[in-house]
Write an enzyme that holds these catalytic residues in place. Structure first.
Site, PDB file in Angstrom:
ATOM      1  CG  ASP A 133      -2.002  -0.923   1.273  1.00 44.52           C
ATOM      2  OD1 ASP A 133      -2.150  -1.682   0.301  1.00 44.52           O
ATOM      3  OD2 ASP A 133      -2.770  -0.911   2.255  1.00 44.52           O
ATOM      4  NE  ARG A 183      -3.915  -1.778  -4.623  1.00 46.60           N
ATOM      5  CZ  ARG A 183      -3.477  -1.829  -3.345  1.00 46.60           C
ATOM      6  NH1 ARG A 183      -3.282  -0.763  -2.640  1.00 46.60           N
ATOM      7  NH2 ARG A 183      -3.223  -2.992  -2.804  1.00 46.60           N
TER       8      ARG A 183
HETATM    9  C1  LIG Z   1      -8.409  -1.360  -4.117  1.00 48.78           C
HETATM   10  C2  LIG Z   1      -8.047  -0.061  -3.474  1.00 48.78           C
HETATM   11  C3  LIG Z   1      -6.838   0.072  -2.822  1.00 48.78           C
HETATM   12  C4  LIG Z   1      -6.499   1.291  -2.236  1.00 48.78           C
HETATM   13  N1  LIG Z   1      -5.247   1.443  -1.680  1.00 48.78           N
HETATM   14  C5  LIG Z   1      -4.868   2.681  -1.275  1.00 48.78           C
HETATM   15  C6  LIG Z   1      -3.518   2.937  -0.860  1.00 48.78           C
HETATM   16  O1  LIG Z   1      -2.669   2.046  -0.803  1.00 48.78           O
HETATM   17  N2  LIG Z   1      -3.189   4.212  -0.509  1.00 48.78           N
HETATM   18  C7  LIG Z   1      -4.099   5.243  -0.555  1.00 48.78           C
HETATM   19  O2  LIG Z   1      -3.730   6.393  -0.263  1.00 48.78           O
HETATM   20  N3  LIG Z   1      -5.383   5.015  -0.897  1.00 48.78           N
HETATM   21  C8  LIG Z   1      -5.783   3.784  -1.261  1.00 48.78           C
HETATM   22  N4  LIG Z   1      -7.084   3.580  -1.661  1.00 48.78           N
HETATM   23  C9  LIG Z   1      -8.101   4.639  -1.439  1.00 48.78           C
HETATM   24  C10 LIG Z   1      -8.117   5.640  -2.585  1.00 48.78           C
HETATM   25  O3  LIG Z   1      -6.957   6.429  -2.550  1.00 48.78           O
HETATM   26  C11 LIG Z   1      -9.352   6.577  -2.500  1.00 48.78           C
HETATM   27  O4  LIG Z   1      -9.304   7.284  -1.311  1.00 48.78           O
HETATM   28  C12 LIG Z   1     -10.683   5.860  -2.587  1.00 48.78           C
HETATM   29  O5  LIG Z   1     -10.635   4.797  -3.486  1.00 48.78           O
HETATM   30  C13 LIG Z   1     -11.800   6.826  -3.025  1.00 48.78           C
HETATM   31  O6  LIG Z   1     -11.539   7.316  -4.294  1.00 48.78           O
HETATM   32  P1  LIG Z   1     -12.291   6.801  -5.621  1.00 48.78           P
HETATM   33  O7  LIG Z   1     -11.243   6.492  -6.608  1.00 48.78           O
HETATM   34  O8  LIG Z   1     -13.193   5.700  -5.308  1.00 48.78           O
HETATM   35  O9  LIG Z   1     -13.022   8.063  -6.167  1.00 48.78           O
HETATM   36  P2  LIG Z   1     -14.085   9.068  -5.530  1.00 48.78           P
HETATM   37  O10 LIG Z   1     -14.248  10.148  -6.528  1.00 48.78           O
HETATM   38  O11 LIG Z   1     -13.691   9.445  -4.144  1.00 48.78           O
HETATM   39  O12 LIG Z   1     -15.383   8.190  -5.446  1.00 48.78           O
HETATM   40  C14 LIG Z   1     -16.119   7.811  -6.585  1.00 48.78           C
HETATM   41  C15 LIG Z   1     -17.453   7.272  -6.113  1.00 48.78           C
HETATM   42  O13 LIG Z   1     -17.249   6.052  -5.400  1.00 48.78           O
HETATM   43  C16 LIG Z   1     -18.073   6.005  -4.239  1.00 48.78           C
HETATM   44  N5  LIG Z   1     -17.219   6.003  -3.036  1.00 48.78           N
HETATM   45  C17 LIG Z   1     -15.902   6.286  -2.978  1.00 48.78           C
HETATM   46  N6  LIG Z   1     -15.448   6.136  -1.726  1.00 48.78           N
HETATM   47  C18 LIG Z   1     -16.503   5.773  -0.981  1.00 48.78           C
HETATM   48  C19 LIG Z   1     -16.677   5.461   0.377  1.00 48.78           C
HETATM   49  N7  LIG Z   1     -15.667   5.508   1.251  1.00 48.78           N
HETATM   50  N8  LIG Z   1     -17.915   5.094   0.797  1.00 48.78           N
HETATM   51  C20 LIG Z   1     -18.951   5.022  -0.057  1.00 48.78           C
HETATM   52  N9  LIG Z   1     -18.847   5.298  -1.380  1.00 48.78           N
HETATM   53  C21 LIG Z   1     -17.646   5.668  -1.834  1.00 48.78           C
HETATM   54  C22 LIG Z   1     -18.959   7.213  -4.292  1.00 48.78           C
HETATM   55  O14 LIG Z   1     -20.154   6.864  -4.961  1.00 48.78           O
HETATM   56  C23 LIG Z   1     -18.165   8.197  -5.112  1.00 48.78           C
HETATM   57  O15 LIG Z   1     -18.969   9.124  -5.774  1.00 48.78           O
HETATM   58  C24 LIG Z   1      -7.435   2.373  -2.254  1.00 48.78           C
HETATM   59  C25 LIG Z   1      -8.639   2.223  -2.908  1.00 48.78           C
HETATM   60  C26 LIG Z   1      -8.953   1.044  -3.526  1.00 48.78           C
HETATM   61  C27 LIG Z   1     -10.263   0.940  -4.245  1.00 48.78           C
END
Ligand SMILES: Cc1cc2nc3c(=O)[nH]c(=O)nc-3n(C[C@H](O)[C@H](O)[C@H](O)COP(=O)(O)OP(=O)(O)OC[C@H]3O[C@@H](n4cnc5c(N)ncnc54)[C@H](O)[C@@H]3O)c2cc1C
Length: 308
Positions: A133, A183
């Site tokens: 991560d 990723r």
């Molecule tokens: C597989 C995976 C691994 C990850 N690993 C890391 C990492 O190692 N380091 C790191 O900094 N971050 C990590 N993240 C978190 C990432 O950085 C984002 O904070 C998170 O994925 C929200 O961003 P989004 O791309 O979904 O887009 P957004 O624009 O935030 O969300 C898009 C849509 O998804 C839905 N959504 C998003 N988040 C949520 C939530 N929490 N609850 C409910 N609905 C939601 C909503 O409908 C939103 O409109 C990871 C995320 C994923 C999916």
């Protein structure tokens, strides 16, 4: 950065709240939305169902920034035992680790030794990839250096990059080489505007630009790209770009967190794309959970509903 997101991210780092909030019953109830349970056994039950539907699974044990190196050894031993359980059950589950849970802050050499043990065991027993991560920006360069060092020992290691950081364009150019496993996520921590895009629209734009850069390389078989996002608009743009570049569906892999947009992910798999879900478990969920609330402050209503 919007104000509720800033407050929730501040709360995620506050040690007083870290002790108090997890004890609240309604919060404990609310976290079920994002995790099947605190134990690895509950995670395995959830994984078995997903695997039956051709959804890939990655596990991560929650916890970060440990303060005693002895805790790192326990985490390492936990992962080594878990690998045996996964192997015995013949499940294809990958692991994703946080370096600060394995002593990165305390003794980098010990952390390296533990990661080496885990990665060797993953290769030998599961034959898949161990992902690292990406944590807050104070760790970015060290994490990249650490990943490169691990990769010289074992190629089955992957890294996460964050689109909100300005530096990621350069990091991606540097890391997108043979046998890379990357990723891409937007980024979940509280970062200064000097190093990260403060506006969501700019983060989204950068994510798409980085994705296009990765798509150009995706046909090289040794490279594995995972789009870690729940953003359906962005995903459909990536798919459109992939079609334009004549990239076949099996090269595209989307990964989401357990409990978020999982129906959409299943739909992507039905459409022929690769999909996987990252399942978190463990009792150190506070900081991680607050970051999930920060991503979508509307989730707070879900927490409040549990009071009643
Ligand atoms: C597989 C995976 C691994 C990850 N690993 C890391 C990492 O190692 N380091 C790191 O900094 N971050 C990590 N993240 C978190 C990432 O950085 C984002 O904070 C998170 O994925 C929200 O961003 P989004 O791309 O979904 O887009 P957004 O624009 O935030 O969300 C898009 C849509 O998804 C839905 N959504 C998003 N988040 C949520 C939530 N929490 N609850 C409910 N609905 C939601 C909503 O409908 C939103 O409109 C990871 C995320 C994923 C999916």
């Amino acid at each position: 950065m919007n104000i509720s997101r800033t407050i929730l991210l501040w709360m995620s780092e506050n040690s007083l709240l870290k002790n108090k909030i997890p004890k609240l019953k309604f919060v404990r109830k609310a976290i079920k939305k994002f995790m099947p349970g605190e134990t690895e056994y509950e995670a395995i039950l959830a994984a078995e169902k997903l695997l039956k539907d051709d959804i890939g699974v990655t596990f991560t044990k929650l916890g970060e920034n440990i303060t005693q190196i002895a805790e790192a050894e326990k985490v390492k031993n936990h992962y080594l035992q878990l690998i045996q359980i996964i192997k015995n059950k013949k499940l294809n589950i990958e692991l994703s680790i946080k370096l600060t849970q394995l002593g990165f802050d305390l003794d980098e050499e010990v952390c390296f030794k533990y990661c080496e043990e885990i990665i060797n065991s993953v290769k030998l027993n599961l034959g898949n990839t161990l992902f690292i991560d990406m944590e807050g920006s104070s760790y970015t360069q060290r994490t990249i250096d650490f990943y490169k060092r691990l990769k010289t020992i074992n190629q089955n290691v992957g890294i996460c990059l964050q689109a909100y950081l300005y530096r990621t364009q350069n990091d991606l150019s540097d890391l997108l080489v043979e046998n890379s496993k990357i990723r891409l996520v937007k980024g979940a921590y509280r970062e200064a505007k000097e190093i990260a895009y403060p506006l969501k629209k700019d983060v989204d734009k950068n994510y798409l630009d980085l994705s296009k850069k990765m798509l150009m390389k995706i046909k090289e078989n040794s490279i594995r790209i995972i789009f870690g996002t729940h953003d359906d608009i962005l995903i459909e743009k990536i798919i459109k770009e992939a079609k334009y570049l004549n990239i076949s569906k099996e090269h595209l892999e989307f990964q989401m967190l357990y409990g978020i947009k999982n129906e959409y992910l299943k739909d992507l798999v039905k459409r022929g794309y690769k999909g996987s879900i990252l399942i978190a478990y463990g009792n150190s969920w506070y900081a991680w959970y607050m970051r999930r609330l920060a991503e979508r402050p509307a989730n707070i209503w879900f927490v409040l509903k549990n009071i009643f």
